[in-house]
Scaffold this active site. Structure first.
Site, PDB file in Angstrom:
ATOM      1  N   LYS A  76     -39.230  -0.213  21.157  1.00  0.00           N
ATOM      2  CA  LYS A  76     -38.440   1.035  21.187  1.00  0.00           C
ATOM      3  C   LYS A  76     -39.309   2.290  21.292  1.00  0.00           C
ATOM      4  O   LYS A  76     -38.898   3.276  21.887  1.00  0.00           O
ATOM      5  CB  LYS A  76     -37.538   1.132  19.956  1.00  0.00           C
TER       6      LYS A  76
ATOM      7  N   GLU B  59     -27.870   8.510  16.337  1.00  0.00           N
ATOM      8  CA  GLU B  59     -27.331   7.687  15.264  1.00  0.00           C
ATOM      9  C   GLU B  59     -28.213   6.450  15.164  1.00  0.00           C
ATOM     10  O   GLU B  59     -28.987   6.160  16.067  1.00  0.00           O
ATOM     11  CB  GLU B  59     -25.892   7.248  15.574  1.00  0.00           C
TER      12      GLU B  59
ATOM     13  N   SER C 174     -39.941  -8.787  21.711  1.00  0.00           N
ATOM     14  CA  SER C 174     -39.623  -7.358  21.634  1.00  0.00           C
ATOM     15  C   SER C 174     -40.027  -6.693  20.324  1.00  0.00           C
ATOM     16  O   SER C 174     -40.249  -5.489  20.280  1.00  0.00           O
ATOM     17  CB  SER C 174     -38.123  -7.144  21.889  1.00  0.00           C
TER      18      SER C 174
HETATM   19  C1  LIG Z   1     -33.357  -2.713  19.131  1.00  0.00           C
HETATM   20  C2  LIG Z   1     -34.027  -3.986  19.393  1.00  0.00           C
HETATM   21  C3  LIG Z   1     -33.584  -4.868  20.406  1.00  0.00           C
HETATM   22  C4  LIG Z   1     -32.353  -4.642  21.201  1.00  0.00           C
HETATM   23  O1  LIG Z   1     -32.363  -3.533  22.021  1.00  0.00           O
HETATM   24  P1  LIG Z   1     -32.470  -3.634  23.619  1.00  0.00           P
HETATM   25  O2  LIG Z   1     -32.151  -2.277  24.079  1.00  0.00           O
HETATM   26  O3  LIG Z   1     -31.498  -4.671  24.076  1.00  0.00           O
HETATM   27  O4  LIG Z   1     -33.870  -4.049  23.912  1.00  0.00           O
HETATM   28  C5  LIG Z   1     -34.325  -6.017  20.631  1.00  0.00           C
HETATM   29  N1  LIG Z   1     -35.422  -6.317  19.905  1.00  0.00           N
HETATM   30  C6  LIG Z   1     -35.871  -5.509  18.923  1.00  0.00           C
HETATM   31  C7  LIG Z   1     -37.077  -5.908  18.171  1.00  0.00           C
HETATM   32  C8  LIG Z   1     -35.189  -4.319  18.637  1.00  0.00           C
HETATM   33  O5  LIG Z   1     -35.636  -3.532  17.649  1.00  0.00           O
END
Ligand SMILES: *Cc1c(COP(=O)(O)O)cnc(C)c1O
Length: 398
Positions: free
Chosen positions: A93, A115, A382
């Site tokens: 993010k 938010e 992610s």
């Molecule tokens: C917020 C988040 C997601 C989901 O958000 P996307 O916009 O679909 O990428 C996925 N993995 C992690 C670790 C997150 O914090």
């Protein structure tokens, strides 16, 4: 001519998805962000500032790791991870919140606003606001505040103002309305820092562009390590930002199979999952036309996932487009499968993945089994799972 890795048309549509479904008096605000972004996108000074932050602050490039142990245990395709979990703040993010904060600052906005549900987006935005030097205000439901004390503390320590939302469900849904209410009070001076590739144009395009670095790095790194492209890509899909970030760099290569993984939660009954692209229908939410989990009147349905970052009833409009033209396959992973994948990766590779990312891993483990040993899968890891350990321990009686 690119077929898949496209920009939206002049009205902000990817095919029939996206747009700016907002009150007419707000349109000039979003149009101004669009033209500012299109100008600054190729501005050397801006790019240099962003690149410097990504390198020396976030720690990019994030590595690609060959998961030798997991691959051997599964006995099928070889599994590789793009390690977004190693970024400062522990997830992907930060790549787009930094971009948003820099743009807000350069546009002369007085405040970054958003938010947050579980607080992940709030923390990423508060972090970017701190380093870029712009005030930040985060709206959060009272119930979420009670559940997510560490993230609330982080935001406050990072200097953000956390506004408790006491209305309605006291969770994300009403936090969105509350933040939007604050935004319309002074849209000229406020920048709404949207947390994924969702919302009105230009956000789905802009946030994607900030996340593209994940795929661009990965393509180079993967070639260097393996002398080839991956055979398959996998990422989890909430709003879809980490997925489109990785996928964008590979979309035009039709040899590569691409999979987005949605949460099938605890069952496929309404309210038990957040499998938007698998079970939803096109509709309107948060300023865009896209696949949506909705009731008969077109209102968003309640959603659920063990991974709070995935429980969103809509999805980024480019994903809707890529689903319809069949470039990406959208698959499912349940709570149970994702918890198992969380434990498996932790034990076998010493990497504790976020529960969101665990959905991608769960599906990858099934897919790898069906693929030959000389095939290679690249997963977007992610985020890291430190935020999830108390919840998992409780769930599994550890
Ligand atoms: C917020 C988040 C997601 C989901 O958000 P996307 O916009 O679909 O990428 C996925 N993995 C992690 C670790 C997150 O914090």
């Amino acid at each position: 001519m690119k077929k898949y890795d496209i920009n939206p048309d002049e009205n902000g549509y990817f095919g029939k998805y996206g747009g700016q479904i907002i009150p007419p008096d707000l349109k000039p605000i979003f149009d101004e962000i669009e033209s500012f972004y299109l100008n600054i996108k190729n501005d050397e000074d801006f790019q240099k500032e962003l690149r410097d932050l990504l390198k020396n602050y976030v720690g990019r490039p994030s590595p690609i790791y060959y998961a030798k142990n997991l691959s051997a245990k599964i006995g099928g395709a070889q599994i590789y991870f793009k390690r977004e979990d190693l970024n400062h703040t522990g997830a992907h993010k930060i790549n787009h919140t930094l971009g948003e904060a820099l743009i807000a600052k350069r546009m002369g906005k007085k405040k970054l606003l958003a938010e947050t549900g579980a607080g992940q987006h709030g923390v990423a935005l508060a972090t970017a606001a701190a380093v870029v030097g712009i005030p930040c205000e985060i709206h959060m439901g009272e119930i979420d505040i009670a559940k997510q004390a560490p993230n609330v503390l982080r935001m406050k320590i990072l200097g953000a103002k956390v506004v408790p939302v006491k209305m309605g469900t006291k969770t994300l849904k009403d936090a969105v309305d509350s933040a939007f209410g604050e935004f319309v009070k002074d849209p000229q001076n406020t920048f709404f820092g949207i947390g994924s590739v969702v919302g009105p144009h230009p956000f789905p395009m802009m946030v994607r562009d900030f996340q593209r670095i994940v795929g661009e790095e990965a393509r180079e790194q993967f070639k260097e390590i393996t002398k080839q492209d991956p055979d398959a890509l996998i990422a989890c899909v909430g709003g879809g930002s980490n997925a489109i970030g990785l996928f964008s760099a590979f979309l035009e290569n039709e040899q590569i199979d691409i999979y987005g993984v949605e949460p099938s939660g605890r069952s496929l009954n309404p309210g038990d999952h957040a499998a938007t692209l698998t079970l939803g229908k096109p509709g309107d939410i948060h300023g865009m036309h896209t696949y949506l989990l909705q009731d008969e009147e077109g209102n968003p349905e309640p959603v659920y996932s063990i991974a709070s970052g995935l429980d969103y009833p809509g999805v980024g409009p480019q994903h809707s487009f890529l689903k319809d033209i069949k470039r990406i396959k959208y698959e499912l992973a349940s709570d149970k499968e994702s918890l198992e994948a969380f434990m498996e990766l932790s034990k076998v590779e010493g990497i504790i993945p976020a529960l969101e990312s665990s959905h991608a891993i769960a599906f990858a483990m099934k897919l790898a089994k069906k693929m030959k040993k000389d095939k290679k899968i690249l997963i977007n890891l992610s985020g890291r799972g430190d935020k999830d350990i108390d919840f998992v321990a409780d769930k599994l009686n550890i």
